[in-house]
Design a protein around this motif. Structure first.
Motif, PDB file in Angstrom:
ATOM      1  N   TYR A   9       0.826  -1.210   0.000  1.00 53.94           N
ATOM      2  CA  TYR A   9       0.000   0.000   0.000  1.00 53.94           C
ATOM      3  C   TYR A   9       0.861   1.261   0.000  1.00 53.94           C
ATOM      4  N   MET A  10       1.952   1.254   0.779  1.00 51.78           N
ATOM      5  CA  MET A  10       2.817   2.440   0.823  1.00 51.78           C
ATOM      6  C   MET A  10       3.546   2.629  -0.512  1.00 51.78           C
ATOM      7  N   THR A  11       3.946   1.547  -1.147  1.00 53.82           N
ATOM      8  CA  THR A  11       4.575   1.651  -2.464  1.00 53.82           C
ATOM      9  C   THR A  11       3.601   2.234  -3.475  1.00 53.82           C
ATOM     10  N   ALA A  12       2.383   1.752  -3.465  1.00 52.60           N
ATOM     11  CA  ALA A  12       1.375   2.266  -4.393  1.00 52.60           C
ATOM     12  C   ALA A  12       1.078   3.741  -4.110  1.00 52.60           C
ATOM     13  N   ALA A  13       0.996   4.100  -2.845  1.00 55.71           N
ATOM     14  CA  ALA A  13       0.743   5.501  -2.496  1.00 55.71           C
ATOM     15  C   ALA A  13       1.907   6.391  -2.932  1.00 55.71           C
ATOM     16  N   TRP A  14       3.143   5.934  -2.728  1.00 55.12           N
ATOM     17  CA  TRP A  14       4.314   6.730  -3.125  1.00 55.12           C
ATOM     18  C   TRP A  14       4.369   6.904  -4.641  1.00 55.12           C
ATOM     19  N   MET A  15       4.084   5.830  -5.380  1.00 59.51           N
ATOM     20  CA  MET A  15       4.086   5.932  -6.842  1.00 59.51           C
ATOM     21  C   MET A  15       3.004   6.879  -7.328  1.00 59.51           C
TER      22      MET A  15
END
Length: 180
Positions: A9-15
């Motif tokens: 989820y954090m990777t998707a949010a950062w992207m």
């Protein structure tokens, strides 16, 4: 498994956070990263927006392939159990490969931004180094320790896959002597 979902989820949010300015205002991004202030070209704007849409697609695809978004065949069929990174889990068969690709992405971007920052480029590369380095560290931890449940003994609670190398477990050796 909670760290695994948090990482995805954090990777998707950062992207997505990286993609929004690329899509909304590519001129601002080009001005921040260029050594001199100038007007952006049509090609630079096109490539910036394309990269933004690619980042969003990659983020959504990552969430779907890792099982963070439970997909069922019908609307009435509920998702019974959350997906795991076990290689035999049918709900998310691409969880570990997708995690590996995401980890490789974060490592590559962190390395690239580090080289750009060290050559005297803009300070914005340093922020990217810190963020992608943090994501790479968490992703590496999840890949090493969170990708399987391990072989935990019901009797002792210890991991069965451990060995005595390079140190000896004298307490365990004492117990084994009595069994022989």
């Amino acid at each position: 498994m909670d760290v695994y979902y948090a990482f995805n989820y954090m990777t998707a949010a950062w992207m997505t956070l990286e993609a929004i300015p690329l899509i909304a205002s590519p001129t601002l991004i080009i001005t921040l990263l260029a050594p001199e202030v100038r007007e952006s070209t049509a090609l630079e704007e096109y490539l910036s927006r394309s990269l933004g849409f690619t980042l969003i697609a990659f983020a959504v695809l990552n969430l779907i392939l890792t099982g963070c978004v439970p997909l069922t065949s019908t609307l009435s069929e509920p998702a019974i159990a959350p997906a795991s990174t076990d290689l035999t889990d049918p709900t998310a068969p691409y969880a570990v490969p997708s995690l590996s690709i995401t980890l490789t992405y974060h490592c590559a971007v962190a390395y690239y931004c580090y080289t750009q920052y060290m050559t005297g480029q803009a300070m914005t590369f340093f922020v990217a180094v810190v963020a992608h380095g943090l994501f790479a560290a968490v992703g590496g931890w999840v890949l090493l320790f969170g990708a399987s449940n391990g072989s935990i003994s019901r009797k002792t609670g210890a991991d069965k896959r451990t060995s005595g190398y390079p140190f000896k477990n004298l307490e365990a050796d004492k117990k084994r002597v009595n069994l022989k």
